[in-house]
Scaffold this active site. Structure first.
Site, PDB file in Angstrom:
ATOM      1  N   CYS A   2       0.830  -1.200   0.000  1.00  0.00           N
ATOM      2  CA  CYS A   2       0.000   0.000   0.000  1.00  0.00           C
ATOM      3  C   CYS A   2       0.871   1.259   0.000  1.00  0.00           C
ATOM      4  O   CYS A   2       1.980   1.257   0.524  1.00  0.00           O
ATOM      5  CB  CYS A   2      -0.858   0.033   1.246  1.00  0.00           C
ATOM      6  SG  CYS A   2      -1.883  -1.416   1.420  1.00  0.00           S
ATOM      7  N   ARG A  27       5.416  -0.356  -6.876  1.00  0.00           N
ATOM      8  CA  ARG A  27       5.390  -1.287  -5.757  1.00  0.00           C
ATOM      9  C   ARG A  27       4.256  -2.305  -5.867  1.00  0.00           C
ATOM     10  O   ARG A  27       4.183  -3.249  -5.093  1.00  0.00           O
ATOM     11  CB  ARG A  27       5.221  -0.507  -4.446  1.00  0.00           C
ATOM     12  CG  ARG A  27       6.394   0.395  -4.144  1.00  0.00           C
ATOM     13  CD  ARG A  27       5.939   1.656  -3.459  1.00  0.00           C
ATOM     14  NE  ARG A  27       5.007   1.359  -2.403  1.00  0.00           N
ATOM     15  CZ  ARG A  27       5.351   1.211  -1.137  1.00  0.00           C
ATOM     16  NH1 ARG A  27       6.598   1.342  -0.777  1.00  0.00           N
ATOM     17  NH2 ARG A  27       4.442   0.955  -0.235  1.00  0.00           N
ATOM     18  N   TRP A  74      -2.795  -2.599  -1.560  1.00  0.00           N
ATOM     19  CA  TRP A  74      -2.360  -3.974  -1.857  1.00  0.00           C
ATOM     20  C   TRP A  74      -3.122  -4.819  -0.841  1.00  0.00           C
ATOM     21  O   TRP A  74      -2.848  -4.760   0.362  1.00  0.00           O
ATOM     22  CB  TRP A  74      -0.843  -4.065  -1.681  1.00  0.00           C
ATOM     23  CG  TRP A  74      -0.287  -5.446  -1.669  1.00  0.00           C
ATOM     24  CD1 TRP A  74      -0.086  -6.233  -0.563  1.00  0.00           C
ATOM     25  CD2 TRP A  74       0.175  -6.212  -2.780  1.00  0.00           C
ATOM     26  NE1 TRP A  74       0.460  -7.424  -0.932  1.00  0.00           N
ATOM     27  CE2 TRP A  74       0.642  -7.451  -2.269  1.00  0.00           C
ATOM     28  CE3 TRP A  74       0.241  -5.979  -4.153  1.00  0.00           C
ATOM     29  CZ2 TRP A  74       1.161  -8.447  -3.090  1.00  0.00           C
ATOM     30  CZ3 TRP A  74       0.766  -6.979  -4.961  1.00  0.00           C
ATOM     31  CH2 TRP A  74       1.219  -8.190  -4.433  1.00  0.00           C
ATOM     32  N   ASN A 100      -1.853   2.062   5.988  1.00  0.00           N
ATOM     33  CA  ASN A 100      -0.957   0.965   5.599  1.00  0.00           C
ATOM     34  C   ASN A 100      -0.706   0.128   6.832  1.00  0.00           C
ATOM     35  O   ASN A 100      -0.503   0.682   7.913  1.00  0.00           O
ATOM     36  CB  ASN A 100       0.394   1.501   5.124  1.00  0.00           C
ATOM     37  CG  ASN A 100       0.320   2.098   3.754  1.00  0.00           C
ATOM     38  OD1 ASN A 100      -0.744   2.139   3.136  1.00  0.00           O
ATOM     39  ND2 ASN A 100       1.444   2.589   3.269  1.00  0.00           N
ATOM     40  N   GLY A 101      -0.689  -1.181   6.673  1.00  0.00           N
ATOM     41  CA  GLY A 101      -0.391  -2.058   7.808  1.00  0.00           C
ATOM     42  C   GLY A 101      -1.558  -2.976   8.109  1.00  0.00           C
ATOM     43  O   GLY A 101      -2.438  -3.176   7.272  1.00  0.00           O
ATOM     44  N   GLU A 482      16.941 -24.365  -5.807  1.00  0.00           N
ATOM     45  CA  GLU A 482      16.609 -22.936  -5.809  1.00  0.00           C
ATOM     46  C   GLU A 482      17.856 -22.092  -6.057  1.00  0.00           C
ATOM     47  O   GLU A 482      17.832 -21.140  -6.831  1.00  0.00           O
ATOM     48  CB  GLU A 482      15.914 -22.568  -4.489  1.00  0.00           C
ATOM     49  CG  GLU A 482      15.548 -21.110  -4.325  1.00  0.00           C
ATOM     50  CD  GLU A 482      14.701 -20.516  -5.447  1.00  0.00           C
ATOM     51  OE1 GLU A 482      14.211 -21.266  -6.311  1.00  0.00           O
ATOM     52  OE2 GLU A 482      14.560 -19.285  -5.467  1.00  0.00           O
ATOM     53  N   LYS A 486      18.308 -19.539  -9.205  1.00  0.00           N
ATOM     54  CA  LYS A 486      18.601 -18.103  -9.025  1.00  0.00           C
ATOM     55  C   LYS A 486      19.802 -17.700  -9.871  1.00  0.00           C
ATOM     56  O   LYS A 486      19.781 -16.685 -10.551  1.00  0.00           O
ATOM     57  CB  LYS A 486      18.935 -17.792  -7.567  1.00  0.00           C
ATOM     58  CG  LYS A 486      17.876 -17.517  -6.566  1.00  0.00           C
ATOM     59  CD  LYS A 486      16.839 -16.497  -6.798  1.00  0.00           C
ATOM     60  CE  LYS A 486      15.806 -16.882  -7.781  1.00  0.00           C
ATOM     61  NZ  LYS A 486      14.582 -17.451  -7.374  1.00  0.00           N
ATOM     62  N   GLU A 489      19.066 -17.882 -13.831  1.00  0.00           N
ATOM     63  CA  GLU A 489      18.106 -16.948 -14.417  1.00  0.00           C
ATOM     64  C   GLU A 489      18.608 -15.516 -14.477  1.00  0.00           C
ATOM     65  O   GLU A 489      18.233 -14.774 -15.364  1.00  0.00           O
ATOM     66  CB  GLU A 489      16.735 -17.036 -13.735  1.00  0.00           C
ATOM     67  CG  GLU A 489      16.708 -16.568 -12.313  1.00  0.00           C
ATOM     68  CD  GLU A 489      15.335 -16.711 -11.675  1.00  0.00           C
ATOM     69  OE1 GLU A 489      14.334 -16.634 -12.385  1.00  0.00           O
ATOM     70  OE2 GLU A 489      15.284 -16.890 -10.447  1.00  0.00           O
ATOM     71  N   HIS A 505      26.207 -41.455  -9.671  1.00  0.00           N
ATOM     72  CA  HIS A 505      25.471 -42.245 -10.665  1.00  0.00           C
ATOM     73  C   HIS A 505      25.534 -41.608 -12.055  1.00  0.00           C
ATOM     74  O   HIS A 505      24.697 -41.910 -12.902  1.00  0.00           O
ATOM     75  CB  HIS A 505      24.025 -42.455 -10.205  1.00  0.00           C
ATOM     76  CG  HIS A 505      23.959 -43.197  -8.903  1.00  0.00           C
ATOM     77  ND1 HIS A 505      24.266 -44.526  -8.784  1.00  0.00           N
ATOM     78  CD2 HIS A 505      23.677 -42.776  -7.644  1.00  0.00           C
ATOM     79  CE1 HIS A 505      24.160 -44.900  -7.520  1.00  0.00           C
ATOM     80  NE2 HIS A 505      23.803 -43.845  -6.809  1.00  0.00           N
ATOM     81  N   LYS A 604       7.583 -11.781 -14.985  1.00  0.00           N
ATOM     82  CA  LYS A 604       7.256 -11.959 -13.569  1.00  0.00           C
ATOM     83  C   LYS A 604       6.060 -12.870 -13.383  1.00  0.00           C
ATOM     84  O   LYS A 604       5.984 -13.638 -12.432  1.00  0.00           O
ATOM     85  CB  LYS A 604       6.999 -10.593 -12.924  1.00  0.00           C
ATOM     86  CG  LYS A 604       6.794 -10.643 -11.415  1.00  0.00           C
ATOM     87  CD  LYS A 604       8.068 -11.050 -10.710  1.00  0.00           C
ATOM     88  CE  LYS A 604       7.870 -11.323  -9.229  1.00  0.00           C
ATOM     89  NZ  LYS A 604       8.931 -12.206  -8.689  1.00  0.00           N
TER      90      LYS A 604
HETATM   91  C1  F6R Z   1      12.148 -17.688 -10.376  1.00  0.00           C
HETATM   92  C2  F6R Z   1      10.735 -17.351 -10.516  1.00  0.00           C
HETATM   93  C3  F6R Z   1       9.858 -18.292 -11.235  1.00  0.00           C
HETATM   94  C4  F6R Z   1       8.495 -18.373 -10.538  1.00  0.00           C
HETATM   95  C5  F6R Z   1       7.540 -19.234 -11.368  1.00  0.00           C
HETATM   96  C6  F6R Z   1       6.208 -19.392 -10.662  1.00  0.00           C
HETATM   97  O1  F6R Z   1      12.853 -16.730  -9.655  1.00  0.00           O
HETATM   98  O2  F6R Z   1      10.320 -16.325 -10.072  1.00  0.00           O
HETATM   99  O3  F6R Z   1      10.439 -19.550 -11.332  1.00  0.00           O
HETATM  100  O4  F6R Z   1       8.695 -18.919  -9.264  1.00  0.00           O
HETATM  101  O5  F6R Z   1       7.332 -18.650 -12.611  1.00  0.00           O
HETATM  102  O6  F6R Z   1       5.613 -18.155 -10.457  1.00  0.00           O
HETATM  103  P1  F6R Z   1       4.461 -17.965  -9.408  1.00  0.00           P
HETATM  104  O7  F6R Z   1       5.058 -18.220  -8.065  1.00  0.00           O
HETATM  105  O8  F6R Z   1       3.999 -16.566  -9.595  1.00  0.00           O
HETATM  106  O9  F6R Z   1       3.408 -18.988  -9.720  1.00  0.00           O
END
Ligand code: F6R
Length: 609
Positions: A2, A27, A74, A100-101, A482, A486, A489, A505, A604
């Site tokens: 927010c 944001r 938000w 906010n909060g 993970e 990271k 990507e 293996h 995203k």
């Molecule tokens: C990696 C990343 C993606 C998401 C994936 C699922 O850093 O962000 O691998 O995790 O596309 O996205 P959501 O969580 O939005 O379903």
């Protein structure tokens, strides 16, 4: 998250507020609104969706004033909608607020106001109670009414209030939510964040916890908790608006990495009662439901899937129920064994990932009970689920997910503990131990983040590598995936994760002089086996960076670098172990000059197959 913007000046408050709100758009938000005192009344306009929707309903010149408050919301309590948007008014709209909060005791206050004052509520939000509280205490002095209202509230808040009878001022108050006052000439601003103000002011007062501020066009007066005036030095903002959005961090990803202690705290602490029991608001599964599940299915994509890998082990251990896990794009096409005794858990930051949504629909069609772990309130996954468990990470802007992952892990632990306790499959001592280690996480993550320079240095040393391996056992194996994702990507390095015991293996064939391997060794009961795995690859000349718990120094003998994480029980270590991997990926990508917040080919929210 927010955003708040308030303006007191000579004219055209509307314009300045909209400008400020637009500066906070980055944001993330789901609705926007504005309240202005006009001719002895407060007029509120608000609209779900983007600010341009709001602009369409505030165009007429009569809707303007010299004072006003605005908000981008938000959602946390109540889905995104016109009614749930801010500002909120009291019963006769003589008071309006933006907030906010989270007001933790809003239900209690709601019941009290309804019972004793006959108040009816227009929205499902916690925030609306603030407007009614101020309205009830208002007796011609807005400052006094705000102070009295605050005394009734528990939680976190930055609140700005206006009163129809005092149209020349804004009163604002903060506790555990940011608030800044912008100093102008013949006008003043109040806002949740500096970027909102930078077009108009460069000098700000940073408002501290439990302080109240009264703004008029020529004055900003700050009061402490005891009601005494406080002298505050002005803070000169030297950054440009773009840097200010990132609060001084070079990238959103780094900012979000640093926001993890807060995200973990929010997601965890508000769900734990004083007696240690877990409160899962928004989840209506009964004891009988939980006892009747003979299988749990976790389905997600990417980072969310990696959170599920940890979730699988945690839920199996705590709730004694078999847990299967799959990536959504596979699950949806393979006619899986799912029925009405299956608990289907979808994990998604955005709540809009098409594959996850399709998998969820498939599971529902087969009769499963669907629970989603989601960050975006009111998103498609949330709306189509039977129960929703929100990660309160706040909006995640960088494409590479960081704070969503660690808060998803927190949800997995809470769910495991909750189901285990309900079924009686978890010993009390073990439950207490896990809970106390979880509660210590925000501070431990904070501590770990202090190793940023050390990790950046390691990243500088190895950033030219074109291939990196990540290995681990047990929960560490999920974290390896993970860490590897990271790195690849955002830095475009070919990275590969594998369970350490599986190396021999086949993959060990790739180990040679200078091969870089990240070895996660945070699981005490697998530590020795992990050290042996590291020795095997070290013997082939590989370079090793290890992540281990403080005090487990044996691994130093076989590795080139060791990053120590604070001590904790094995179960919660993924939340800590992932932090050095996030920072390593970030600094490697930075050294390589990559577009960290928007890596190539990635989006995203993946709303296509
Ligand atoms: C990696 C990343 C993606 C998401 C994936 C699922 O850093 O962000 O691998 O995790 O596309 O996205 P959501 O969580 O939005 O379903």
């Amino acid at each position: 998250m927010c955003g708040i913007v308030g303006y007191v000046g000579a004219d055209h408050a509307k314009e300045k507020i909209i400008d400020g709100l637009k500066r906070l758009e980055y944001r993330g938000y789901d609705s926007a609104g504005i309240a202005l005192p006009i001719d002895g009344k407060i007029q509120i306009r608000k609209h779900v969706g983007e600010i341009r929707n709001l602009e369409k309903i505030i165009g007429e010149p009569e809707f303007d004033s010299a004072v006003g408050i605005g908000h981008t919301r938000w959602a946390t309590h109540g889905a995104p909608s016109d009614l749930n948007s801010h500002p909120h008014g009291n019963s006769d709209n003589s008071i309006a607020i933006v907030h906010n909060g989270i007001i933790e005791n809003y239900q209690e206050i709601k019941e009290w106001l309804a019972r004793d004052y006959g108040v009816t509520f227009k929205s499902e939000t916690d925030s609306e109670v603030i407007a009614h509280l101020i309205g009830i205490f208002y007796d011609g002095d807005l400052l006094e009414a705000v102070n009295k209202a605050v005394a009734e509230m528990r939680g976190a808040y930055a609140v700005c209030a206006i009163a129809a009878a005092e149209p020349d001022k804004i009163v604002a108050v903060r506790k555990d939510a940011p608030l800044v006052a912008g100093v102008g000439k013949g006008f003043n601003f109040i806002a949740s964040d500096i970027p909102a103000l930078l077009k108009y002011v460069r000098q700000v007062y940073l408002i501290e916890n439990n302080e109240t501020v009264v703004l008029t066009k020529d004055d900003i007066v700050i009061y402490n908790e005891e009601g005494r005036k406080v002298r505050r030095d002005v803070f000169n903002v030297t950054w440009d608006a773009d840097a200010a959005e990132k609060e001084g961090y070079e990238h959103f990803m780094l900012k979000e990495i640093h926001e993890q202690p807060k995200g973990i705290y929010e997601t965890l602490t508000r769900r734990i009662n004083d007696d240690g029991s877990i409160r899962l608001d928004g989840i209506s599964m009964t004891k009988e439901d939980i006892e009747n599940f003979n299988k749990v299915y976790i389905v997600a994509c990417g980072t969310a899937y990696h959170a599920g890998l940890v979730g699988k082990l945690v839920i199996e251990k705590m709730a004694h129920v078999p847990v299967e896990i799959d990536v959504a794009s596979e699950f949806r096409y393979r006619d899986p064994f799912v029925d009405e005794n299956t608990l289907f858990i979808a994990i998604s930051q955005s709540g809009e990932t098409l594959d996850t949504l399709a998998a969820l629909r498939e599971a529902k069609r087969k009769g499963a009970r669907v629970l989603s772990v989601v960050n975006v309130v009111g998103s498609s996954v949330a709306r189509e689920s039977d129960d929703v468990f929100y990660t309160w990470a706040g909006p995640e802007i960088a494409v590479a997910s960081t704070k969503a992952y660690t808060t998803q892990l927190i949800c997995m632990y809470l769910l495991g503990l909750y189901m285990g306790k309900t079924k009686g499959t978890i010993e009390d001592d073990y439950y207490d131990k896990v809970l106390s280690d979880l509660k210590a996480l925000p501070d431990k993550v904070e501590l770990l983040l202090k190793k940023e320079d050390e990790i950046a240095e390691i990243a500088r040393k190895y950033h030219r590598r074109e291939q990196v391996f990540f290995i681990g056992r047990g929960l560490d194996s999920g974290v390896s995936y993970e860490g590897s994702l990271k790195l690849k990507e955002i830095s475009y390095i070919n990275s590969f994760a594998i369970a350490a015991g599986e190396l021999k293996h086949g993959t060990i064939a790739l180990m040679e002089e200078e091969t870089l391997v990240f070895a996660l060794a945070t699981q005490d009961f697998l530590y020795e086996k992990m050290v042996s795995n590291v020795e095997e690859i070290r013997a082939r000349g590989a370079r090793i960076i290890s992540v281990a718990k403080e005090g487990r120094t044996e691994i130093e003998k076989v590795t080139d670098e060791v990053i120590y994480i604070p001590d904790c029980i094995d179960e919660v270590s993924p939340v800590l172990a992932v932090i050095p991997l996030q920072l390593f990926a970030y600094y490697v990508a930075r050294e390589r000059g990559c577009n960290i917040d928007k890596p190539k080919n990635l989006a995203k929210s993946v709303t296509v197959e």
